[in-house]
Write a protein that holds these residues in place. Sequence first.
Motif, PDB file in Angstrom:
ATOM      1  N   ASP A  31      32.084  41.586  41.413  1.00  0.00           N
ATOM      2  CA  ASP A  31      33.536  41.546  41.548  1.00  0.00           C
ATOM      3  C   ASP A  31      33.999  40.589  42.641  1.00  0.00           C
ATOM      4  O   ASP A  31      35.213  40.433  42.843  1.00  0.00           O
ATOM      5  CB  ASP A  31      34.077  42.945  41.870  1.00  0.00           C
ATOM      6  CG  ASP A  31      33.732  43.956  40.792  1.00  0.00           C
ATOM      7  OD1 ASP A  31      33.731  43.563  39.610  1.00  0.00           O
ATOM      8  OD2 ASP A  31      33.467  45.118  41.144  1.00  0.00           O
ATOM      9  N   VAL A  32      33.078  39.991  43.366  1.00  0.00           N
ATOM     10  CA  VAL A  32      33.427  39.240  44.569  1.00  0.00           C
ATOM     11  C   VAL A  32      32.958  37.799  44.442  1.00  0.00           C
ATOM     12  O   VAL A  32      31.843  37.533  43.976  1.00  0.00           O
ATOM     13  CB  VAL A  32      32.813  39.894  45.828  1.00  0.00           C
ATOM     14  CG1 VAL A  32      33.118  39.067  47.070  1.00  0.00           C
ATOM     15  CG2 VAL A  32      33.343  41.316  45.982  1.00  0.00           C
ATOM     16  N   VAL A  33      33.814  36.868  44.876  1.00  0.00           N
ATOM     17  CA  VAL A  33      33.467  35.454  44.977  1.00  0.00           C
ATOM     18  C   VAL A  33      33.402  35.106  46.456  1.00  0.00           C
ATOM     19  O   VAL A  33      34.403  35.225  47.171  1.00  0.00           O
ATOM     20  CB  VAL A  33      34.512  34.556  44.280  1.00  0.00           C
ATOM     21  CG1 VAL A  33      34.122  33.089  44.413  1.00  0.00           C
ATOM     22  CG2 VAL A  33      34.657  34.946  42.820  1.00  0.00           C
ATOM     23  N   LEU A  34      32.220  34.741  46.918  1.00  0.00           N
ATOM     24  CA  LEU A  34      32.058  34.312  48.303  1.00  0.00           C
ATOM     25  C   LEU A  34      32.352  32.824  48.371  1.00  0.00           C
ATOM     26  O   LEU A  34      31.683  32.017  47.725  1.00  0.00           O
ATOM     27  CB  LEU A  34      30.643  34.608  48.800  1.00  0.00           C
ATOM     28  CG  LEU A  34      30.210  36.077  48.812  1.00  0.00           C
ATOM     29  CD1 LEU A  34      28.799  36.201  49.363  1.00  0.00           C
ATOM     30  CD2 LEU A  34      31.171  36.927  49.617  1.00  0.00           C
ATOM     31  N   GLU A  35      33.330  32.464  49.175  1.00  0.00           N
ATOM     32  CA  GLU A  35      33.776  31.081  49.240  1.00  0.00           C
ATOM     33  C   GLU A  35      33.368  30.463  50.570  1.00  0.00           C
ATOM     34  O   GLU A  35      33.617  31.045  51.640  1.00  0.00           O
ATOM     35  CB  GLU A  35      35.292  31.020  49.072  1.00  0.00           C
ATOM     36  CG  GLU A  35      35.842  29.612  48.992  1.00  0.00           C
ATOM     37  CD  GLU A  35      37.305  29.607  48.622  1.00  0.00           C
ATOM     38  OE1 GLU A  35      38.036  28.715  49.071  1.00  0.00           O
ATOM     39  OE2 GLU A  35      37.733  30.514  47.863  1.00  0.00           O
ATOM     40  N   VAL A  36      32.715  29.301  50.525  1.00  0.00           N
ATOM     41  CA  VAL A  36      32.309  28.578  51.721  1.00  0.00           C
ATOM     42  C   VAL A  36      32.841  27.162  51.626  1.00  0.00           C
ATOM     43  O   VAL A  36      33.127  26.647  50.545  1.00  0.00           O
ATOM     44  CB  VAL A  36      30.778  28.560  51.881  1.00  0.00           C
ATOM     45  CG1 VAL A  36      30.231  29.953  52.061  1.00  0.00           C
ATOM     46  CG2 VAL A  36      30.109  27.867  50.712  1.00  0.00           C
ATOM     47  N   ARG A  76      21.839  38.598  44.229  1.00  0.00           N
ATOM     48  CA  ARG A  76      22.367  39.960  44.219  1.00  0.00           C
ATOM     49  C   ARG A  76      23.560  40.109  43.285  1.00  0.00           C
ATOM     50  O   ARG A  76      24.058  41.217  43.103  1.00  0.00           O
ATOM     51  CB  ARG A  76      22.783  40.374  45.636  1.00  0.00           C
ATOM     52  CG  ARG A  76      21.625  40.584  46.592  1.00  0.00           C
ATOM     53  CD  ARG A  76      20.706  41.700  46.134  1.00  0.00           C
ATOM     54  NE  ARG A  76      21.391  42.964  45.997  1.00  0.00           N
ATOM     55  CZ  ARG A  76      21.469  43.880  46.967  1.00  0.00           C
ATOM     56  NH1 ARG A  76      20.889  43.643  48.126  1.00  0.00           N
ATOM     57  NH2 ARG A  76      22.099  45.019  46.770  1.00  0.00           N
ATOM     58  N   GLY A  77      24.061  39.012  42.725  1.00  0.00           N
ATOM     59  CA  GLY A  77      25.153  39.107  41.770  1.00  0.00           C
ATOM     60  C   GLY A  77      26.478  38.558  42.254  1.00  0.00           C
ATOM     61  O   GLY A  77      27.463  38.558  41.505  1.00  0.00           O
ATOM     62  N   PHE A  78      26.570  38.108  43.503  1.00  0.00           N
ATOM     63  CA  PHE A  78      27.805  37.529  43.988  1.00  0.00           C
ATOM     64  C   PHE A  78      28.068  36.195  43.287  1.00  0.00           C
ATOM     65  O   PHE A  78      27.137  35.455  42.950  1.00  0.00           O
ATOM     66  CB  PHE A  78      27.736  37.276  45.500  1.00  0.00           C
ATOM     67  CG  PHE A  78      27.786  38.524  46.331  1.00  0.00           C
ATOM     68  CD1 PHE A  78      28.996  39.054  46.739  1.00  0.00           C
ATOM     69  CD2 PHE A  78      26.613  39.177  46.711  1.00  0.00           C
ATOM     70  CE1 PHE A  78      29.043  40.202  47.510  1.00  0.00           C
ATOM     71  CE2 PHE A  78      26.648  40.322  47.480  1.00  0.00           C
ATOM     72  CZ  PHE A  78      27.875  40.837  47.877  1.00  0.00           C
ATOM     73  N   ARG A  79      29.322  35.881  43.071  1.00  0.00           N
ATOM     74  CA  ARG A  79      29.688  34.552  42.602  1.00  0.00           C
ATOM     75  C   ARG A  79      29.974  33.688  43.822  1.00  0.00           C
ATOM     76  O   ARG A  79      30.447  34.192  44.857  1.00  0.00           O
ATOM     77  CB  ARG A  79      30.901  34.627  41.688  1.00  0.00           C
ATOM     78  CG  ARG A  79      30.715  35.652  40.568  1.00  0.00           C
ATOM     79  CD  ARG A  79      31.874  35.661  39.606  1.00  0.00           C
ATOM     80  NE  ARG A  79      31.801  36.823  38.734  1.00  0.00           N
ATOM     81  CZ  ARG A  79      32.279  36.847  37.499  1.00  0.00           C
ATOM     82  NH1 ARG A  79      32.849  35.771  36.988  1.00  0.00           N
ATOM     83  NH2 ARG A  79      32.186  37.938  36.771  1.00  0.00           N
ATOM     84  N   LEU A  80      29.713  32.404  43.693  1.00  0.00           N
ATOM     85  CA  LEU A  80      29.835  31.491  44.825  1.00  0.00           C
ATOM     86  C   LEU A  80      30.854  30.419  44.516  1.00  0.00           C
ATOM     87  O   LEU A  80      30.915  29.896  43.393  1.00  0.00           O
ATOM     88  CB  LEU A  80      28.488  30.860  45.159  1.00  0.00           C
ATOM     89  CG  LEU A  80      27.332  31.823  45.450  1.00  0.00           C
ATOM     90  CD1 LEU A  80      26.067  31.043  45.738  1.00  0.00           C
ATOM     91  CD2 LEU A  80      27.674  32.750  46.610  1.00  0.00           C
ATOM     92  N   ASP A  82      41.851  45.353  40.504  1.00  0.00           N
ATOM     93  CA  ASP A  82      41.478  44.852  39.190  1.00  0.00           C
ATOM     94  C   ASP A  82      41.264  43.349  39.309  1.00  0.00           C
ATOM     95  O   ASP A  82      42.078  42.646  39.910  1.00  0.00           O
ATOM     96  CB  ASP A  82      42.587  45.153  38.169  1.00  0.00           C
ATOM     97  CG  ASP A  82      42.163  44.752  36.747  1.00  0.00           C
ATOM     98  OD1 ASP A  82      40.952  44.724  36.487  1.00  0.00           O
ATOM     99  OD2 ASP A  82      43.054  44.467  35.926  1.00  0.00           O
ATOM    100  N   GLY A  83      40.177  42.862  38.767  1.00  0.00           N
ATOM    101  CA  GLY A  83      39.897  41.428  38.805  1.00  0.00           C
ATOM    102  C   GLY A  83      38.953  41.050  39.924  1.00  0.00           C
ATOM    103  O   GLY A  83      38.357  41.904  40.588  1.00  0.00           O
ATOM    104  N   LEU A  84      38.828  39.748  40.116  1.00  0.00           N
ATOM    105  CA  LEU A  84      37.912  39.226  41.123  1.00  0.00           C
ATOM    106  C   LEU A  84      38.586  39.161  42.493  1.00  0.00           C
ATOM    107  O   LEU A  84      39.802  39.004  42.591  1.00  0.00           O
ATOM    108  CB  LEU A  84      37.434  37.830  40.733  1.00  0.00           C
ATOM    109  CG  LEU A  84      36.531  37.719  39.505  1.00  0.00           C
ATOM    110  CD1 LEU A  84      36.258  36.256  39.189  1.00  0.00           C
ATOM    111  CD2 LEU A  84      35.229  38.471  39.733  1.00  0.00           C
ATOM    112  N   LEU A  85      37.766  39.272  43.539  1.00  0.00           N
ATOM    113  CA  LEU A  85      38.226  39.147  44.917  1.00  0.00           C
ATOM    114  C   LEU A  85      37.553  37.940  45.554  1.00  0.00           C
ATOM    115  O   LEU A  85      36.323  37.860  45.606  1.00  0.00           O
ATOM    116  CB  LEU A  85      37.891  40.409  45.716  1.00  0.00           C
ATOM    117  CG  LEU A  85      38.128  40.327  47.231  1.00  0.00           C
ATOM    118  CD1 LEU A  85      39.622  40.163  47.524  1.00  0.00           C
ATOM    119  CD2 LEU A  85      37.574  41.565  47.928  1.00  0.00           C
TER     120      LEU A  85
END
Length: 625
Positions: A485-490, A511-515, A452-455
């Motif tokens: 549902d996913v946050v890609l962190e760089v 594509r909908g990913f959060r950054l 549940d929530g963001l990853l």
Amino acid sequence: MGLPFLVRWVLAVSSAVLLAGLVEFGVAQQQIVDRGLQDSLRNYGALSEQLEEALAANSDPAIRDAAIAAELDHIKHGYGTVYAGLFAADGRLFAEAGKEPGRTRADPERLAEVASTGTAAVETEELADHDASVDAYEFFIPVSAPGATLILNIDQHPDIISELVADQRQRGLLGLLVAVLCAIPLSYMLGGRTLHLRQLRAQREADEDALTGLASRRPFRPALESALTRGAATPVTLALLDLDNFKRINDRLGHSYGDRVLTGFADSFAELRASDTAFRLGGDEFAVILPGLDEYGAAEALERVRTALLGRFTGVTFSAGIASSTVADPAALQELWERADAALYEAKRRGRRQSVTFGSMAAGHTVSAEKIEALTALVADNSPITVAFQPIWDLRRGVVLAHEALLRLPTDSPISGPQEAFELAERLGLAAALDARARREVLTAVKARRWDGLLFMNIHPDALTHLDIDALTAELAAAGLEPEDVVLEVTEQAGLDHAEPIRTLTRAHERGFRLALDDMGRSNAGLRALTLVRFDIIKIDGEVIARLGKDPLIGGHRGCGHDLCRAERGVGCRRRHRGTPDALNPAAARTQRHRTAARTGRTGLSAGPAGAAAGRTQHPPPRPG
């Protein structure tokens, strides 16, 4: 390496001649047997004529029988005959000489056949002779008698034919030996010498780079193995070299000029000792084996090469990684290669135009063969990795907004933790592979629990360039997640001043990913990236926050920090806290020290680095304040 060419040539010619001789001998042996049997048939036919005269004589029956017996006895003592008998066509015996115990009567059907055709015949039968099988020969000769045709049945000793064959075998073997001795030099003179020269030229071309004249990749590994074997009591150093920005030289000045640079680089190796061997492994990749020199001696030698190259081509230089196998720290071929390659990677990471020794690179951070093996096992899925999820709290509301995936290595691993694992992977060029393994483990852990929530998933800089967003989306779907549902962190050090990482992030956002951009403020790359990519979350480096208003060198950036907080629809600064993995108590979370971050965009989430996040090195988790 195989046998020398001349040895292989002698073996090939000898084998061919011997094979041909054996085939010829087999054919000739059968011909000798057939010719011997025909000769025996003719001799027995001549003797049967005398027997016919005795049968036709008009004399007393007793005298006639005595004459027949005498003729049979005469036949029996010639041409190796062991038995002679005179039979009627129906198998009745008239007379015989040399009767042998256990001998059976002649086959009546065979006798009748010879009598009816009037043609002599010979048959072969196998007999046991002292535990060995020999061929015996039985002859059937038609004999004319008054009023009937009789059959002369003769058994011949097998030695008669076998002696002929043995004699021919001796002559044949002698002939084969002479043929081999003559064929080898003649064949070499008539064509083998030319073939030998072509083989030497082909081997030389395979072992030598056509453009530079240096040894090529083919003899490199055997040469290094030989050097390590011979130099067990002395150091053996391997240097791997790459020309800096060689592709740019080719693109801007042309391949002809690039070839001149490669040739000039090869000529610069003349500064090395005669015992040192340089190889062109391919493209702009070179290697040098320096027996008897340690890393520092090899570094000094390569600086002479660097000076010589700059004298030939101004501004052209190279990066080098140097590693040694010594008595105190012996290294096998593969390990020595990996050490030199890791040092070369470090030289490029430091900005190129330099040589880096493995010893200096590993100072204070020992890289042993045991750690390299442990890292290789991690990358190859042969060592377990566990995943913990660190919650990210909204302290105002006291709720968990997201979780960040953290890695845990086996307790018995020689690698101290994920941070050391990714640092070592960077040096060995395995960071992207380790990053992929980490993502697989994270998604496996997500699939096994109710999510549940963001990853938050961290992407290592080395993996960002070639990250397949479509494949990642499919992996998320298998774990029950959507890109939203996913946050890609760089990090700001993720090559954000290059086009390919920017394209990857843009594709992910579409594509909908959060950054999320982490470590903001450590360099200027993040500021430029903000103009190219829309980040949903910005994490300002804690050192920058701590020094705002205190350090005059960065005092001018205070307004920039507040501007960032007000960017994107005027949303202000927020403080967010990252708790211990799987913590669920907001009250306990408030006792932890938090970090200030700025957010932009949709999520309203931010969190500083804590532990080693999946796919990227992080700082240790915050402790109670």
